[in-house]
Design a protein around this motif. Structure first.
Motif, PDB file in Angstrom:
ATOM      1  N   PRO A  57     -37.148   5.190  28.900  1.00 30.90           N
ATOM      2  CA  PRO A  57     -37.857   6.112  29.242  1.00 30.90           C
ATOM      3  C   PRO A  57     -39.175   6.123  27.830  1.00 30.90           C
ATOM      4  O   PRO A  57     -38.921   5.585  26.892  1.00 30.90           O
ATOM      5  N   LEU A  58     -40.294   6.196  28.545  1.00 28.16           N
ATOM      6  CA  LEU A  58     -41.405   6.195  27.506  1.00 28.16           C
ATOM      7  C   LEU A  58     -41.084   7.048  26.311  1.00 28.16           C
ATOM      8  O   LEU A  58     -41.547   6.448  24.933  1.00 28.16           O
ATOM      9  N   ILE A  59     -40.758   8.153  26.384  1.00 31.01           N
ATOM     10  CA  ILE A  59     -40.432   9.059  25.422  1.00 31.01           C
ATOM     11  C   ILE A  59     -39.389   8.764  24.412  1.00 31.01           C
ATOM     12  O   ILE A  59     -39.477   8.740  23.020  1.00 31.01           O
ATOM     13  N   ASP A  60     -38.361   7.961  24.832  1.00 29.69           N
ATOM     14  CA  ASP A  60     -37.486   7.396  24.188  1.00 29.69           C
ATOM     15  C   ASP A  60     -37.794   6.121  23.202  1.00 29.69           C
ATOM     16  O   ASP A  60     -37.376   6.177  22.016  1.00 29.69           O
ATOM     17  N   ARG A  61     -38.679   5.384  23.820  1.00 31.77           N
ATOM     18  CA  ARG A  61     -39.316   4.156  22.998  1.00 31.77           C
ATOM     19  C   ARG A  61     -40.141   4.810  22.011  1.00 31.77           C
ATOM     20  O   ARG A  61     -39.945   4.454  20.878  1.00 31.77           O
ATOM     21  N   ALA A  62     -40.958   5.873  22.153  1.00 31.43           N
ATOM     22  CA  ALA A  62     -41.783   6.216  21.194  1.00 31.43           C
ATOM     23  C   ALA A  62     -40.814   7.054  20.130  1.00 31.43           C
ATOM     24  O   ALA A  62     -41.152   7.005  18.681  1.00 31.43           O
ATOM     25  N   ALA A  94     -37.586   6.530  19.142  1.00 34.81           N
ATOM     26  CA  ALA A  94     -36.929   5.674  18.438  1.00 34.81           C
ATOM     27  C   ALA A  94     -37.680   4.809  17.703  1.00 34.81           C
ATOM     28  O   ALA A  94     -37.378   4.708  16.353  1.00 34.81           O
ATOM     29  N   ALA A  95     -38.914   4.317  17.701  1.00 37.63           N
ATOM     30  CA  ALA A  95     -39.783   3.716  16.892  1.00 37.63           C
ATOM     31  C   ALA A  95     -40.281   4.482  15.797  1.00 37.63           C
ATOM     32  O   ALA A  95     -40.151   3.879  14.690  1.00 37.63           O
ATOM     33  N   ALA A  96     -40.571   5.678  16.013  1.00 38.13           N
ATOM     34  CA  ALA A  96     -40.881   6.593  14.849  1.00 38.13           C
ATOM     35  C   ALA A  96     -39.963   6.773  13.933  1.00 38.13           C
ATOM     36  O   ALA A  96     -40.045   6.891  12.758  1.00 38.13           O
ATOM     37  N   ALA A 138     -33.775  12.367  28.270  1.00 39.95           N
ATOM     38  CA  ALA A 138     -34.143  10.966  28.385  1.00 39.95           C
ATOM     39  C   ALA A 138     -34.293  10.205  26.954  1.00 39.95           C
ATOM     40  O   ALA A 138     -34.225   9.031  26.897  1.00 39.95           O
ATOM     41  N   ILE A 139     -33.900  11.101  25.837  1.00 43.01           N
ATOM     42  CA  ILE A 139     -33.767  10.216  24.473  1.00 43.01           C
ATOM     43  C   ILE A 139     -32.316  10.347  24.102  1.00 43.01           C
ATOM     44  O   ILE A 139     -31.657  11.124  23.922  1.00 43.01           O
ATOM     45  N   THR A 140     -31.955   8.915  23.699  1.00 38.69           N
ATOM     46  CA  THR A 140     -30.713   8.604  23.643  1.00 38.69           C
ATOM     47  C   THR A 140     -30.716   8.040  22.270  1.00 38.69           C
ATOM     48  O   THR A 140     -29.539   7.790  21.780  1.00 38.69           O
ATOM     49  N   GLY A 141     -31.426   7.344  21.964  1.00 41.66           N
ATOM     50  CA  GLY A 141     -31.680   6.612  20.626  1.00 41.66           C
ATOM     51  C   GLY A 141     -31.396   7.364  19.340  1.00 41.66           C
ATOM     52  O   GLY A 141     -31.113   6.936  18.294  1.00 41.66           O
TER      53      GLY A 141
END
Length: 207
Positions: A32-37, A39-41, A65-68
């Motif tokens: 998911p887009l929100i997970d990618r953002a 996680a990177a931040a 949607a946020i798992t990381g």
């Protein structure tokens, strides 16, 4: 040395240009887009993010949607509009002297680019550090001193844009995106429409 900053992910927009689907839970390469953002931040700052949402069941959808990482959630401050509403709410939830503010629809965020801004902030100790793109500061990819950003938000009119608030910060350090490496140029890309998910020149830059 990593700047002592909390990542703030602004995720309260309704994404009308994207259609009926919730843009932030849309997947890019299976994530998911929100997970990618988020996680990177978090990877860049070594802190879990604060995610600002519009309330209702939106936070629950994003949490699924946020798992990381392990985010905390705040609801947009109704006294403001747009990204400022999310930033205003998030500032009350951080306990670090700095924040990194980004959008939840920025799936190519680069930890290297974020750290580049953090290094400038640590060395120069300004009120904020933002990329400069097409001659204008990009406020949703900025590192800010919390006290200064809070003061600017408090002094702003309810409809002041985030760019308008950031441009009041002094001193404000700008880093031209065209003068930096590809990690910063790619890191600034966001998703407004479905076609943006196919952006070919930044898809592998987030590292």
């Amino acid at each position: 040395m990593v700047l002592d900053a909390t990542p703030v992910v602004v995720a309260g927009g309704r994404s009308r240009r994207f259609g009926e689907q919730d843009k932030l839970v849309t997947e890019l390469n299976g994530q998911p887009l929100i997970d990618r953002a988020a996680a990177a931040a978090a990877r860049a700052t070594r802190r879990d993010p604060v995610v600002a949402t519009r309330g209702g069941g939106h936070a629950d959808r994003l949490a699924d949607a946020i798992t990381g990482v392990r985010p905390s959630f705040v609801h947009d401050d109704p006294a403001y509009e747009g990204p400022v509403a999310g930033v205003a709410a998030a500032l009350d939830a951080v306990d670090t002297p700095w924040v990194f503010v980004c959008g939840g629809d920025m799936p190519w965020l680069s930890p290297r680019a974020i750290r580049l801004l953090g290094e400038r902030a640590e060395r120069l100790s300004p009120a904020g550090v933002v990329p400069l793109s097409d001659g204008r500061p990009e406020p949703l990819h900025g590192v800010y001193r919390v006290a200064e950003l809070q003061r600017a938000v408090d002094d702003a009119c309810p409809r002041t844009s985030l760019r308008g608030i950031v441009e009041r910060l002094s001193p404000l350090v700008t880093v031209p995106a065209t003068h930096a490496d590809d990690s910063l140029r790619g890191s600034l890309a966001d998703v407004d429409e479905h076609a943006d998910l196919l952006t070919p020149d930044v898809a592998t830059i987030s590292r």
